[in-house]
Motif scaffolding. Structure first.
Motif, PDB file in Angstrom:
ATOM      1  N   ASP A  10       0.825  -1.210   0.000  1.00 55.79           N
ATOM      2  CA  ASP A  10       0.000   0.000   0.000  1.00 55.79           C
ATOM      3  C   ASP A  10       0.861   1.263   0.000  1.00 55.79           C
ATOM      4  OD1 ASP A  10      -2.263  -1.535   0.022  1.00 55.79           O
ATOM      5  OD2 ASP A  10      -2.682  -1.279   2.176  1.00 55.79           O
ATOM      6  N   LEU A  11       1.891   1.274   0.853  1.00 50.72           N
ATOM      7  CA  LEU A  11       2.705   2.484   0.947  1.00 50.72           C
ATOM      8  C   LEU A  11       3.623   2.643  -0.267  1.00 50.72           C
ATOM      9  CD1 LEU A  11       3.545   2.634   4.761  1.00 50.72           C
ATOM     10  CD2 LEU A  11       1.677   3.702   3.499  1.00 50.72           C
ATOM     11  N   SER A  12       4.060   1.541  -0.847  1.00 51.42           N
ATOM     12  CA  SER A  12       4.852   1.624  -2.085  1.00 51.42           C
ATOM     13  C   SER A  12       4.000   2.184  -3.220  1.00 51.42           C
ATOM     14  CB  SER A  12       5.400   0.247  -2.460  1.00 51.42           C
ATOM     15  OG  SER A  12       6.294  -0.220  -1.475  1.00 51.42           O
ATOM     16  N   THR A  13       2.748   1.768  -3.289  1.00 50.22           N
ATOM     17  CA  THR A  13       1.841   2.295  -4.308  1.00 50.22           C
ATOM     18  C   THR A  13       1.592   3.788  -4.096  1.00 50.22           C
ATOM     19  OG1 THR A  13       0.750   0.151  -4.541  1.00 50.22           O
ATOM     20  CG2 THR A  13      -0.470   2.092  -5.314  1.00 50.22           C
ATOM     21  N   LEU A  14       1.421   4.187  -2.839  1.00 47.37           N
ATOM     22  CA  LEU A  14       1.148   5.588  -2.521  1.00 47.37           C
ATOM     23  C   LEU A  14       2.342   6.488  -2.808  1.00 47.37           C
ATOM     24  CD1 LEU A  14      -0.676   7.767  -1.102  1.00 47.37           C
ATOM     25  CD2 LEU A  14       0.469   7.107   1.033  1.00 47.37           C
ATOM     26  N   LEU A  15       3.552   6.041  -2.418  1.00 46.27           N
ATOM     27  CA  LEU A  15       4.713   6.925  -2.429  1.00 46.27           C
ATOM     28  C   LEU A  15       5.756   6.582  -3.482  1.00 46.27           C
ATOM     29  CD1 LEU A  15       5.268   7.100   1.445  1.00 46.27           C
ATOM     30  CD2 LEU A  15       4.111   8.792   0.027  1.00 46.27           C
ATOM     31  N   GLY A  16       5.694   5.407  -4.062  1.00 46.71           N
ATOM     32  CA  GLY A  16       6.716   5.002  -5.020  1.00 46.71           C
ATOM     33  C   GLY A  16       8.073   4.918  -4.358  1.00 46.71           C
TER      34      GLY A  16
END
Length: 461
Positions: A10-16
């Motif tokens: 989720d956080l990788s998708t949000l922040l790259g």
């Protein structure tokens, strides 16, 4: 415990790329300015706006993962260390000055703006932000720790200069506290609650700050004294005489020696006061003359006046660099820092007592202080490979803090609690510390915001 894969996704998708789990980023957020240590966080997030902070906190709350806000990493009590793992929020990309309102003498900023960057932006307005802890700290971190510094005697601390906040709560909700008005009687002072909460109640994402007019005239000086008591009693008399100083700082003989070794100065190795006056040309001249008369009564000598902006900057760079300069006195050492604040009537005795205990313990421990408001620091230099030395220094620091409490003072005048002073909170606050814990439990029931800091451990029923 490693982060849940769903949270990482989720956080990788949000922040790259602004969500980092690599060792390099994590290790950079496991360091402290002092001897406090902790393992690195499990990940580091670099948000750029309030919406991203809210989304990160919501995701971490759902996964029961701690969230720790990080400013510039200059705190001295381990405030931003991930002592229970989790995600560190590096607020450095939220570094915009949002709105300067010269007519109101206010500015609104994101938390990653540093005090030096803000004052550079304000230069053309004739205004400045006054709180000066020495380090070029982030304003969000300064608010979270209720910082102060060399100018507090004239302009106050962060408590006095934060007017309003935007804060992300433990469930991701975004709230605003305070206003741009000069005063308000509208309910609980939530701004004051978050200022000094050290990231345990919410993540500060925006600040409205009070500004001050740049003084017409500034005069700075340094002068020496024969002993500690004479210098400190001079400060007390100056305060009682109503002389409006902008700064009055104390350094002991060991610190003067450190300045000489580090910077090539030639100060006499005796206690010194560093003073600054702000105001009109005539007022500054009169204040300086009045201070000089008092200082000479206490045996002051070697007045060295800084008459140009460059000389003044050099003087205060030297004072601000006292922490790092002290390590030349014992290369390879780490520092156990004390930060007590006592009533002015008790200051001379407290400083003398601290110096005597340091000498009796056979330790190297230079003392400096923002003595205009009763706040002083001893930096106890210890061998990090000698646990008995570290333990001895901690015991000495604890005795200094407990003495401050017996004379009506506090265990910390500006550095805050973090992990370093948490064990002393019950001594200072008694049952009120449990009230702080109850507030934390009500606002952060999952205990995800900077856990293990400031408030008591929870007792699960």
């Amino acid at each position: 415990m490693p982060l849940p894969e769903a949270l990482i996704s989720d956080l990788s998708t949000l922040l790259g790329a602004r969500f980092a789990t690599g060792r390099g980023d994590r290790d950079q957020h496991a360091m402290s300015e002092s001897f406090h240590t902790a393992p690195p966080p499990d990940a580091v997030a670099y948000p750029e706006n309030t919406a991203e902070v809210s989304a990160i906190v919501k995701a971490c709350a759902a996964a029961d993962v701690p969230v720790i806000a990080w400013g510039t990493g200059t705190s001295l009590e381990g405030h931003a260390l991930a002592s229970q793992g989790g995600v560190t929020l590096n607020m450095g990309r939220m570094n915009r000055v949002l709105d300067i309102r010269p007519e109101d003498m206010q500015v609104t900023v994101q938390p990653g703006v540093t005090r030096e960057a803000l004052n550079a932006d304000l230069r053309a307005t004739g205004l400045f932000f006054s709180v000066d802890p020495g380090a070029d700290a982030s304003l969000g971190g300064m608010a979270a720790t209720r910082a102060s510094g060399t100018t507090a005697v004239r302009y106050g601390t962060m408590r006095d200069n934060v007017m309003a906040l935007e804060v992300v709560l433990a469930d991701g909700q975004i709230i605003r506290t305070g206003s741009q008005a000069a005063k308000s009687s509208a309910g609980y002072d939530l701004t004051a609650l978050f200022v000094g909460s050290e990231g345990t109640l919410g993540i500060i994402t925006e600040l409205t700050l009070r500004l001050h007019g740049q003084p017409e005239q500034v005069a700075s000086a340094v002068c020496g004294f024969a002993d500690l008591r004479a210098a400190v009693e001079c400060v007390t008399m100056t305060i009682q005489s109503g002389i409006p100083m902008a700064r009055i700082e104390f350094v002991d003989a060991l610190t003067a020696r450190a300045f000489n070794q580090k910077s090539g100065t030639n100060l006499p190795e005796t206690p010194h006061l560093m003073i600054e006056f702000h105001g009109s040309e005539s007022a500054v001249a009169q204040d300086a003359e009045n201070f000089g008369e008092i200082a000479r009564e206490f045996g002051a000598s070697g007045f060295d006046w800084a008459t140009t902006p460059e000389d003044r900057a050099r003087l205060w760079r030297m004072r601000h660099g006292a922490y790092h300069a002290a390590f030349v006195l014992r290369p390879g050492a780490v520092g156990v820092v004390t930060d007590v604040c006592v009533p002015m009537s008790q200051l001379a005795d407290a400083v003398e007592r601290a110096a005597s205990e340091i000498e009796a313990a056979g330790m190297v421990g230079p003392i400096v202080g923002h003595v205009g408001d009763g706040n002083f620091h001893a930096l106890l230099l210890v061998d990090p490979e000698a646990p008995e030395e570290v333990a001895q220094a901690k015991q000495l620091a604890r005795r200094m803090a407990q003495h401050a409490l017996t004379v009506g003072g506090t265990i910390t005048g500006e550095h805050g609690i973090g992990v370093g002073k948490r064990s002393l909170m019950a001594d200072e606050h008694g049952g009120a510390w449990q009230v702080m814990g109850a507030i934390k439990a009500a606002m952060d029931p999952r205990n995800i915001l900077n856990p293990g800091k400031l408030v008591p451990d929870r007792v699960e029923s």
